[in-house]
Write an enzyme that holds these catalytic residues in place. Structure first.
Site, PDB file in Angstrom:
ATOM      1  CG  ASP A   1      47.249 -31.104  35.788  1.00  0.00           C
ATOM      2  OD1 ASP A   1      48.822 -30.455  35.525  1.00  0.00           O
ATOM      3  OD2 ASP A   1      46.756 -32.546  36.135  1.00  0.00           O
ATOM      4  CB  SER A   2      47.846 -28.336  31.855  1.00  0.00           C
ATOM      5  OG  SER A   2      48.254 -30.030  32.454  1.00  0.00           O
TER       6      SER A   2
ATOM      7  CE1 TYR B   1      50.740 -25.352  31.744  1.00  0.00           C
ATOM      8  CE2 TYR B   1      50.241 -26.004  33.959  1.00  0.00           C
ATOM      9  CZ  TYR B   1      50.660 -25.230  33.137  1.00  0.00           C
ATOM     10  OH  TYR B   1      49.675 -24.394  33.915  1.00  0.00           O
ATOM     11  N   GLY B   2      53.157 -31.449  29.658  1.00  0.00           N
ATOM     12  CA  GLY B   2      53.786 -32.166  29.614  1.00  0.00           C
ATOM     13  C   GLY B   2      54.304 -32.546  28.144  1.00  0.00           C
TER      14      GLY B   2
ATOM     15  CB  CYS C   1      50.881 -30.722  37.304  1.00  0.00           C
ATOM     16  SG  CYS C   1      51.510 -31.057  35.567  1.00  0.00           S
ATOM     17  CG  ASN C   2      53.940 -36.536  39.074  1.00  0.00           C
ATOM     18  OD1 ASN C   2      54.330 -36.692  39.429  1.00  0.00           O
ATOM     19  ND2 ASN C   2      52.553 -36.392  38.460  1.00  0.00           N
TER      20      ASN C   2
ATOM     21  CB  CYS D   1      52.014 -37.756  34.301  1.00  0.00           C
ATOM     22  SG  CYS D   1      49.747 -36.823  33.926  1.00  0.00           S
ATOM     23  CB  THR D   2      47.887 -35.783  38.418  1.00  0.00           C
ATOM     24  OG1 THR D   2      48.354 -34.154  37.796  1.00  0.00           O
ATOM     25  CG2 THR D   2      48.879 -35.684  39.326  1.00  0.00           C
ATOM     26  CG  HIS D   3      45.850 -36.254  32.739  1.00  0.00           C
ATOM     27  ND1 HIS D   3      46.263 -34.479  33.562  1.00  0.00           N
ATOM     28  CD2 HIS D   3      44.731 -35.382  31.944  1.00  0.00           C
ATOM     29  CE1 HIS D   3      45.604 -33.815  32.620  1.00  0.00           C
ATOM     30  NE2 HIS D   3      44.532 -33.824  32.356  1.00  0.00           N
TER      31      HIS D   3
END
Length: 270
Positions: A8-9, A40-41, A72-73, A185-187
């Site tokens: 992921d970022s 990244y988003g 990460c989506n 979003c995984t966050h």
């Protein structure tokens, strides 16, 4: 060789790794946070691919993972197809918004997608919506400020601060009469309990963690009891790498997160 590499970022995708380890404690896992390119988003499709492809090559050479999980989506909707074409000898598992699940539990047929700008604007989500939620209206919200909060403050923030941070997003969807919010979003998974608290009692919260983890274990040939075939796998501590050591404060942030989660911090991936 490791069983799984998660990328992921930032540290948003860690819940995928921790969920997998609950199902299979013996899995050997590494997690790479591309903090040099966070977030990244906010990047274009080309930029995301340009960040992820060389990082995947480095992960492949260093760890020889059975499976790379795109935790990460934004990576998944922008780079999964490219990665499968460019790196065909690696198994990739992507994460996509749980639109099908949201549609199945929505009574009002008004579902909300909370994600990054890159995910919200990607045509793939419209394809998913048309395929699995044609009878629903999907309202989207990109929330880079909330993602920034989670990455830089969320892991050490007080519950009241987290609840305050999620209120604008929840209020937005409540005003839109949504009865389900998809964590796209995984966050957001890292503060799910606070999102659920703000959503109660009229809005459900869904994500794709369980389905992604089950699929990752399946394609890796691992089950949910920590075994590969007849032999038990020795339990190993998961490790986290970053791509850039910006300063001591930044490193301490990742060290503290790792300590709280039982993950070994390994510093910059070489």
């Amino acid at each position: 060789m490791v069983d799984f590499a998660f990328i992921d970022s930032g540290v948003g995708g860690i819940p995928y790794m921790t969920c997998l380890l609950k199902k299979n404690p013996g899995a050997d896992c590494v997690y790479v946070a591309d903090n040099a390119n966070f977030p990244y988003g906010q990047k274009s499709h080309e930029h995301v691919v340009g960040c992820v492809l060389p990082l995947v090559q480095k992960i492949k050479e260093k760890f020889e993972p059975r499976v790379i999980v795109l935790a990460c989506n934004t990576i998944s909707v922008n780079a999964l197809d490219v990665l499968r074409q460019k790196v065909p000898d690696v198994i990739f598992v992507g994460t996509v918004p749980a639109i099908k699940l949201a549609a199945s539990v929505s009574a009002k047929k008004r579902i909300g997608l909370l994600a990054t700008r890159a995910t919200v604007e990607n045509p793939y989500n419209i394809e998913l919506k048309n395929k699995f939620a044609a009878d629903c209206q999907m309202i989207c919200r990109a929330d880079p400020d909330l993602i920034e909060f989670i990455e830089n403050k969320g892991f050490g923030a007080a519950p009241e601060e987290c609840l305050q941070a999620v209120q604008p997003a929840v209020s937005f969807f409540r005003k839109q009469n949504c009865d389900v919010i998809i964590l796209g979003c995984t966050h957001f998974l890292n503060i799910r309990e606070h999102i659920e608290q703000a959503c109660a009692p009229d809005i459900k919260v869904v994500d794709s963690v369980d389905g992604v983890v089950r699929h990752a274990l399946e394609v890796a040939g691992l089950d949910n009891t920590g075994e590969t075939g007849p032999a038990s796998v020795e339990k190993k501590i998961p490790r986290l790498y970053i791509t850039k050591s910006q300063d001591m404060l930044n490193c301490n942030q990742y060290k503290n997160i790792c300590f709280s989660l039982g993950v070994e911090f390994k510093g910059v991936i070489e």
